[in-house]
Scaffold this active site. Sequence first.
Site, mmCIF file in Angstrom:
data_model
loop_
_atom_site.group_PDB
_atom_site.id
_atom_site.type_symbol
_atom_site.label_atom_id
_atom_site.label_comp_id
_atom_site.label_asym_id
_atom_site.label_seq_id
_atom_site.Cartn_x
_atom_site.Cartn_y
_atom_site.Cartn_z
ATOM 1 C CG PHE A 129 -1.582 -1.102 1.234
ATOM 2 C CD1 PHE A 129 -2.825 -1.376 0.509
ATOM 3 C CD2 PHE A 129 -1.380 -2.240 2.314
ATOM 4 C CE1 PHE A 129 -3.616 -2.694 0.441
ATOM 5 C CE2 PHE A 129 -2.171 -3.443 2.327
ATOM 6 C CZ PHE A 129 -3.254 -3.528 1.537
ATOM 7 C CB SER A 147 7.385 0.035 3.717
ATOM 8 O OG SER A 147 6.677 -0.725 4.484
ATOM 9 N N GLY A 183 -3.256 -8.950 9.245
ATOM 10 C CA GLY A 183 -3.849 -7.855 8.764
ATOM 11 C C GLY A 183 -4.635 -6.919 9.767
ATOM 12 C CB SER A 240 2.337 -2.710 17.731
ATOM 13 O OG SER A 240 2.957 -1.613 18.083
ATOM 14 C CG ASP A 282 2.087 1.943 6.882
ATOM 15 O OD1 ASP A 282 0.928 2.538 6.485
ATOM 16 O OD2 ASP A 282 2.427 1.397 5.841
ATOM 17 C CG HIS A 306 -3.939 3.233 9.023
ATOM 18 N ND1 HIS A 306 -2.742 2.877 9.649
ATOM 19 C CD2 HIS A 306 -3.782 3.158 7.758
ATOM 20 C CE1 HIS A 306 -1.744 2.868 8.717
ATOM 21 N NE2 HIS A 306 -2.566 3.248 7.501
ATOM 22 C CG HIS A 363 2.030 5.456 4.476
ATOM 23 N ND1 HIS A 363 1.528 4.386 3.702
ATOM 24 C CD2 HIS A 363 2.443 6.366 3.378
ATOM 25 C CE1 HIS A 363 1.473 4.413 2.587
ATOM 26 N NE2 HIS A 363 2.080 5.509 2.384
ATOM 27 C CG ASP A 364 -1.719 5.308 4.869
ATOM 28 O OD1 ASP A 364 -1.744 5.320 3.579
ATOM 29 O OD2 ASP A 364 -1.216 4.407 5.493
HETATM 30 N N1 SAH Z 1 3.948 -0.891 5.074
HETATM 31 C C1 SAH Z 1 3.350 -1.790 4.367
HETATM 32 C C2 SAH Z 1 1.741 -1.772 4.753
HETATM 33 C C3 SAH Z 1 1.240 -1.908 5.959
HETATM 34 S S1 SAH Z 1 -0.422 -2.303 6.227
HETATM 35 C C4 SAH Z 1 3.577 -1.804 2.959
HETATM 36 O O1 SAH Z 1 4.484 -0.870 2.324
HETATM 37 O O2 SAH Z 1 2.969 -2.211 2.019
HETATM 38 C C5 SAH Z 1 -0.805 -2.363 7.854
HETATM 39 C C6 SAH Z 1 -0.218 -3.514 8.518
HETATM 40 O O3 SAH Z 1 -0.178 -3.345 10.062
HETATM 41 C C7 SAH Z 1 -1.039 -4.855 8.374
HETATM 42 O O4 SAH Z 1 -0.127 -5.948 7.666
HETATM 43 C C8 SAH Z 1 -1.604 -5.536 9.701
HETATM 44 O O5 SAH Z 1 -1.298 -6.606 10.204
HETATM 45 C C9 SAH Z 1 -0.339 -4.549 10.728
HETATM 46 N N2 SAH Z 1 -1.142 -4.167 11.996
HETATM 47 C C10 SAH Z 1 -2.226 -3.627 12.174
HETATM 48 N N3 SAH Z 1 -2.397 -3.716 13.861
HETATM 49 C C11 SAH Z 1 -1.172 -3.990 14.346
HETATM 50 C C12 SAH Z 1 -0.680 -4.237 15.489
HETATM 51 N N4 SAH Z 1 -1.539 -3.771 16.582
HETATM 52 N N5 SAH Z 1 0.449 -4.849 15.633
HETATM 53 C C13 SAH Z 1 1.272 -5.358 14.528
HETATM 54 N N6 SAH Z 1 0.864 -5.125 13.371
HETATM 55 C C14 SAH Z 1 -0.236 -4.695 13.054
HETATM 56 MG MG MG Z 2 0.325 2.789 4.740
#
Ligand code: SAH
Ligand code: MG
Length: 207
Positions: A17, A49, A72, A121, A138, A141, A166-167
């Site tokens: 993304f 990324s 995800g 996280s 990232d 969200h 990001h975003d």
């Molecule tokens: N940086 C990536 C896009 C990340 S999408 C790129 O360049 O394409 C967001 C990601 O955050 C997803 O894979 C999702 O599994 C992860 N995510 C969402 N909440 C999270 C959490 N609490 N701890 C760890 N990862 C998380």
């Molecule tokens: Mg993003």
Amino acid sequence: MTRVDELLALGAEVKGFMPPSEGRALYEAGLDQRRGGTWLEIGAWCAKSAIYLGAAAEQLDCVVFSLDHHHGSEENQRGWDYFDEELVDAHDGRLNTLPHWQRNIARARLEDVVVGLVGASQVVAPHFATPLDLLFIDGGHGEEVAWADYRAWAPRIVPGGSLLIHDVFEDPAAGGRPPYEIYLAALDSGDFTERAHRGSLRWLRRR
Ligand code: SAH
Ligand code: MG
């Protein structure tokens, strides 16, 4: 083809993304860092990324920790806008981006530069004490997750280090609020100044 061109092309090709222009901006922010540093990205997905960051980290002998539980976010689940059937694990029917992440990092020959941290996280944060030269947020969200990421990880950035988010969309019609809110909070805190932005990527520097 140079090594950098190879990695930028691969970054553009893998699932994810981020448009190539923002990937390049991420790479350029990486190149601006000191040698030998520790970087962390929250939100690995399929390593898009991580490849852009890795292209810079490799040149500077830095290590990028790429954190994700690999199941995800809400919007990636079945029935939501960003669902991708190819990422479903036939074994248990859950979304699982880890095998794709691993294959892409191997294909990029970045296994000694980009290291996966598999977990949520908020679970990893209290046990990860290394100061960060670069933090790229990232991950989730949603309100709660985005703020938790900012609160837990942004204080770990060393003076002079970088915070990338990001975003970030100023216009509510363009995307969700939380990344924009944490970006504003970082500026309001007085601890960060803005360096640059491209698309929805914001680059801040810690004072
Ligand atoms: N940086 C990536 C896009 C990340 S999408 C790129 O360049 O394409 C967001 C990601 O955050 C997803 O894979 C999702 O599994 C992860 N995510 C969402 N909440 C999270 C959490 N609490 N701890 C760890 N990862 C998380
Ligand atoms: Mg993003």
